[in-house]
Scaffold this motif. Structure first.
Motif, mmCIF file in Angstrom:
data_model
loop_
_atom_site.group_PDB
_atom_site.id
_atom_site.type_symbol
_atom_site.label_atom_id
_atom_site.label_comp_id
_atom_site.label_asym_id
_atom_site.label_seq_id
_atom_site.Cartn_x
_atom_site.Cartn_y
_atom_site.Cartn_z
ATOM 1 N N ARG A 178 0.732 -1.143 0.008
ATOM 2 C CA ARG A 178 0.042 0.032 0.004
ATOM 3 C C ARG A 178 0.922 1.294 -0.131
ATOM 4 N NH1 ARG A 178 -3.385 -3.374 3.254
ATOM 5 N NH2 ARG A 178 -2.378 -2.696 5.289
ATOM 6 N N LEU A 179 1.916 1.342 0.676
ATOM 7 C CA LEU A 179 2.963 2.302 0.869
ATOM 8 C C LEU A 179 3.444 2.608 -0.607
ATOM 9 C CD1 LEU A 179 2.786 2.055 3.694
ATOM 10 C CD2 LEU A 179 5.132 2.350 3.967
ATOM 11 N N LYS A 180 4.021 1.227 -1.303
ATOM 12 C CA LYS A 180 4.508 1.223 -2.632
ATOM 13 C C LYS A 180 3.329 1.950 -3.474
ATOM 14 C CE LYS A 180 3.703 -1.473 -5.479
ATOM 15 N NZ LYS A 180 3.327 -1.387 -6.645
ATOM 16 N N GLU A 181 2.277 1.444 -3.413
ATOM 17 C CA GLU A 181 1.216 1.949 -4.441
ATOM 18 C C GLU A 181 1.132 3.298 -4.296
ATOM 19 O OE1 GLU A 181 -0.454 0.583 -6.909
ATOM 20 O OE2 GLU A 181 0.823 -1.251 -6.753
ATOM 21 N N GLU A 191 6.405 1.432 12.899
ATOM 22 C CA GLU A 191 4.943 1.385 13.139
ATOM 23 C C GLU A 191 4.658 2.641 14.126
ATOM 24 O OE1 GLU A 191 3.780 -1.750 15.519
ATOM 25 O OE2 GLU A 191 4.276 -3.290 13.830
ATOM 26 N N CYS A 192 3.389 3.294 13.631
ATOM 27 C CA CYS A 192 2.852 4.310 14.316
ATOM 28 C C CYS A 192 1.481 3.996 14.911
ATOM 29 C CB CYS A 192 2.702 5.712 13.545
ATOM 30 S SG CYS A 192 1.966 7.070 14.463
ATOM 31 N N ASP A 193 1.393 3.608 16.192
ATOM 32 C CA ASP A 193 0.201 3.303 16.994
ATOM 33 C C ASP A 193 -0.277 1.879 16.117
ATOM 34 O OD1 ASP A 193 0.372 5.482 18.679
ATOM 35 O OD2 ASP A 193 -0.810 6.482 17.326
ATOM 36 N N GLY A 194 0.718 0.933 16.013
ATOM 37 C CA GLY A 194 0.465 -0.293 15.225
ATOM 38 C C GLY A 194 0.230 -0.316 13.898
ATOM 39 N N VAL A 195 0.490 0.723 13.046
ATOM 40 C CA VAL A 195 0.239 0.757 11.628
ATOM 41 C C VAL A 195 1.344 1.132 11.000
ATOM 42 C CG1 VAL A 195 -0.905 2.130 9.662
ATOM 43 C CG2 VAL A 195 -2.251 1.938 12.007
ATOM 44 N N LEU A 196 1.842 0.359 9.763
ATOM 45 C CA LEU A 196 3.010 0.502 9.255
ATOM 46 C C LEU A 196 2.983 1.841 8.663
ATOM 47 C CD1 LEU A 196 5.756 -0.793 8.368
ATOM 48 C CD2 LEU A 196 4.259 -1.596 6.229
ATOM 49 N N ALA A 197 3.932 2.479 8.914
ATOM 50 C CA ALA A 197 3.871 4.070 8.347
ATOM 51 C C ALA A 197 4.924 4.269 7.234
ATOM 52 C CB ALA A 197 3.794 5.056 9.594
ATOM 53 N N VAL A 226 12.635 3.395 0.517
ATOM 54 C CA VAL A 226 12.397 4.430 1.620
ATOM 55 C C VAL A 226 10.925 4.891 1.383
ATOM 56 C CG1 VAL A 226 13.193 6.240 2.841
ATOM 57 C CG2 VAL A 226 14.843 4.650 2.155
ATOM 58 N N LEU A 227 9.928 4.566 1.989
ATOM 59 C CA LEU A 227 8.524 4.853 1.701
ATOM 60 C C LEU A 227 7.896 5.282 3.090
ATOM 61 C CD1 LEU A 227 7.802 1.858 -0.468
ATOM 62 C CD2 LEU A 227 7.571 4.321 -1.392
ATOM 63 N N PHE A 268 9.615 10.705 10.010
ATOM 64 C CA PHE A 268 9.382 9.108 10.124
ATOM 65 C C PHE A 268 10.855 8.469 9.234
ATOM 66 C CE2 PHE A 268 4.986 8.387 11.361
ATOM 67 C CZ PHE A 268 5.263 9.106 12.592
ATOM 68 N N ALA A 269 10.745 9.297 7.972
ATOM 69 C CA ALA A 269 11.862 8.620 7.119
ATOM 70 C C ALA A 269 13.007 8.773 7.551
ATOM 71 C CB ALA A 269 11.794 9.076 5.726
ATOM 72 N N ARG A 270 13.369 9.975 8.317
ATOM 73 C CA ARG A 270 14.597 10.271 8.837
ATOM 74 C C ARG A 270 15.147 9.361 10.049
ATOM 75 N NH1 ARG A 270 17.944 14.901 9.297
ATOM 76 N NH2 ARG A 270 16.409 16.056 8.268
ATOM 77 N N ARG A 271 14.185 9.114 10.719
ATOM 78 C CA ARG A 271 14.163 7.927 11.924
ATOM 79 C C ARG A 271 14.731 6.810 11.358
ATOM 80 N NH1 ARG A 271 11.150 8.602 16.995
ATOM 81 N NH2 ARG A 271 10.371 10.680 17.283
ATOM 82 N N LEU A 272 13.866 6.409 10.347
ATOM 83 C CA LEU A 272 14.353 4.821 9.705
ATOM 84 C C LEU A 272 15.604 5.039 8.881
ATOM 85 C CD1 LEU A 272 12.724 2.411 10.152
ATOM 86 C CD2 LEU A 272 11.504 2.940 7.834
#
Length: 279
Positions: A21-24, A50-56, A74-75, A85-89
């Motif tokens: 879904r992130l890729k799409e 994850e943010c509150d259990g959701v893949l972000a 990197v999505l 979030f991208a920076r953290r990851l």
């Protein structure tokens, strides 16, 4: 690692539907099999936030020995963008690669991602472009080529600068062809178009023959081809065969270890890259 409702952990096969879904949302071409390939090649280098259990957010890193690592995928989901979030990851991924002792780290940056990568110390290395063929009209029978695929690992290392045999043997599982002593090419399905690449050849004539082989096998299919425009022979071949530029990225590099020896490569042998997630 968990802080304030955020959890950074390893990406798992069960995450693939959410990762798709992130890729799409980003409009990229990868398939579920591409995610599986990354998880199987480098299971300790694929990360999820994850943010509150959701893949972000996601990021992957493929290590080519201790010489080179390639960051990709990197999505961040649109609803979570702008929250760092991208920076953290990315920082988490870089820490993983530093623990691995990888000498060099590379990635192919979109316009959206490049400012972050510059802040993290990456430097521009070369432009990279996606060319597209809306519909192949090469309807003649494919050229007669050797039936047995032979991966010339010495040639590929000369071109790429590191040993990526493990990745190439996995990607060769869908469609692969070679010309002994001259080069090889692979292709695989995409969610939007057939992906041609990688292709490493000693001459433009060999690259043309391998590409025409794939086009003839898939008439009427859209095709994506990611190339280094610094290879003028690849650029001319793309133009001659009716491909058109679709998007432009920047290949970036970061030293992973102080005093790392130069990574010697030969872009003139690279007629198609393996993919933005592999290099």
């Amino acid at each position: 690692m968990e802080t304030g409702g955020l959890l950074i952990r390893l990406l798992r096969p069960s995450d693939i539907p959410a990762a798709m879904r992130l890729k799409e949302a980003a409009g990229w071409n990868q398939t579920e099999q591409d995610w599986r390939n990354l998880l199987e090649v480098e299971p300790e280098g694929c990360f999820a936030l994850e943010c509150d259990g959701v893949l972000a957010s996601t990021a992957t890193a493929v290590c080519y020995g201790a010489e080179l690592a390639w960051i990709g995928m990197v999505l961040t989901a649109p609803e979570f963008r702008g929250r760092g979030f991208a920076r953290r990851l990315m920082q988490h991924t870089l820490e993983f690669l530093h623990r691995r002792g990888v000498a060099w780290i590379k990635l192919d940056a979109t316009d959206m991602g490049r400012p972050l990568y510059l802040q993290l110390g990456f430097q521009d290395e070369a432009p990279i472009e996606r060319w597209a063929l809306e519909s192949s009209d090469h309807r003649n029978a494919p050229p007669a080529l050797p039936a047995d695929f032979l991966l010339d690992e010495a040639l590929d290392r000369e071109a790429f600068g590191a040993d990526r045999g493990q990745v190439l043997r996995r990607l060769a599982g869908w469609e692969a062809v070679s010309l002994p002593g001259q080069g090889y090419a692979l292709a695989r399905p995409g969610s939007k178009a057939l992906h041609f690449g990688p292709c490493v050849c000693r001459t433009p004539e060999a690259a043309r023959l391998l590409l025409e082989y794939f086009l003839a096998r898939h008439p009427g299919r859209p095709v994506f081809w990611d190339l280094l425009p610094g290879n003028q022979a690849a650029l001319r071949l793309a133009q001659e065969l009716g491909f058109h530029p679709r998007r432009r990225l920047v290949r970036m590099v970061l030293p992973g270890a102080a005093g790392a020896p130069p990574l010697i490569r030969n872009d003139n042998l690279v007629y198609a890259i393996a993919g933005f997630e592999y290099g």
